[in-house]
Design a protein around this motif. Sequence first.
Motif, short mmCIF file in Angstrom:
data_model
loop_
_atom_site.label_atom_id
_atom_site.label_comp_id
_atom_site.label_asym_id
_atom_site.label_seq_id
_atom_site.Cartn_x
_atom_site.Cartn_y
_atom_site.Cartn_z
N ARG A 79 -35.53 -46.86 -16.78
CA ARG A 79 -36.67 -46.00 -17.05
C ARG A 79 -36.48 -45.13 -18.31
N ASP A 200 -27.69 -37.46 -15.81
CA ASP A 200 -28.46 -38.71 -15.68
C ASP A 200 -29.78 -38.56 -16.42
N GLY A 202 -32.46 -40.44 -16.87
CA GLY A 202 -33.69 -40.78 -16.14
C GLY A 202 -34.05 -39.68 -15.16
N ASP A 203 -33.07 -39.20 -14.42
CA ASP A 203 -33.33 -38.13 -13.43
C ASP A 203 -33.78 -36.85 -14.13
MG LIG Z 1 -30.76 -42.96 -14.29
#
Ligand SMILES: [Mg+2]
Length: 209
Positions: A79, A200, A202-203
């Motif tokens: 993502r 992270d 994406g997070d």
């Molecule tokens: Mg991720």
Amino acid sequence: MDGVTVINHPLVQHKLSFMRRKETSTAGFRRLLREISTLLCYEVTRDLELTMETIETPMVEMETPVLEGKKLVFASILRAGNGLLEGMLDLVPSARVSHVGVYRDHETLQAVEYYFKAPESLSERLVIVVDPMLATGNSSIAAVDKLKERGAINLRFVCLLAAPEGIKNFREAHPDVHVYTAAIDSHLNEHGYIVPGLGDAGDRMYGTK
Ligand SMILES: [Mg+2]
Ligand SMILES: O=P(O)(O)OC[C@H]1O[C@H](OP(=O)(O)OP(=O)(O)O)[C@H](O)[C@@H]1O
Ligand SMILES: O=c1cc[nH]c(=O)[nH]1
């Protein structure tokens, strides 16, 4: 380092420092990623070929440079790659887009593919692969494998943070693909996360955990 460009523009470094801070909000992180990606895009496209075209200004006819060849492709590794993609499209709105769905298995750190879509004639286009994080390199290696399988031959890879281990693995797997990054960090921890890193990506972009 051979085949690797570190983009040390002061604005890139400044924005990256804010992205690393753990107190930066989801909205702030997303905005900074979009801003920084336009600067990375500027650097990764700085040597694109131009061709002369005849146009008419309101005054006279003139020969003027325009980008040569077919529209380039941005290939976003989902993502988190979408955070870089948006700013790149702000700068090159006519670019084509490929989405490569790959996530990293948390236990094995191997790349798991779940989606792929790309425009026609990849072999005739420059393909700029984007993902903020190059950690073990497994995800970006798998994404480039897939793009090459579908015909891409002229590729570049742009990220925000790279670990030395990931650069080594990626360059061994794809020595023909130049890597552009805003920073090369110290190392990977026992869970495969970049240290000092930014967590992270994406997070942090989407507020998930
Ligand atoms: Mg991720
Ligand atoms: O170099 P690697 O060790 O493969 O790690 C890097 C990958 O990990 C992250 O994606 P993640 O798997 O968290 O997926 P997401 O973007 O959906 O969060 C990141 O965006 C890279 O794709
Ligand atoms: O540090 C890391 C490593 C992989 N993926 C991320 O988003 N961050």
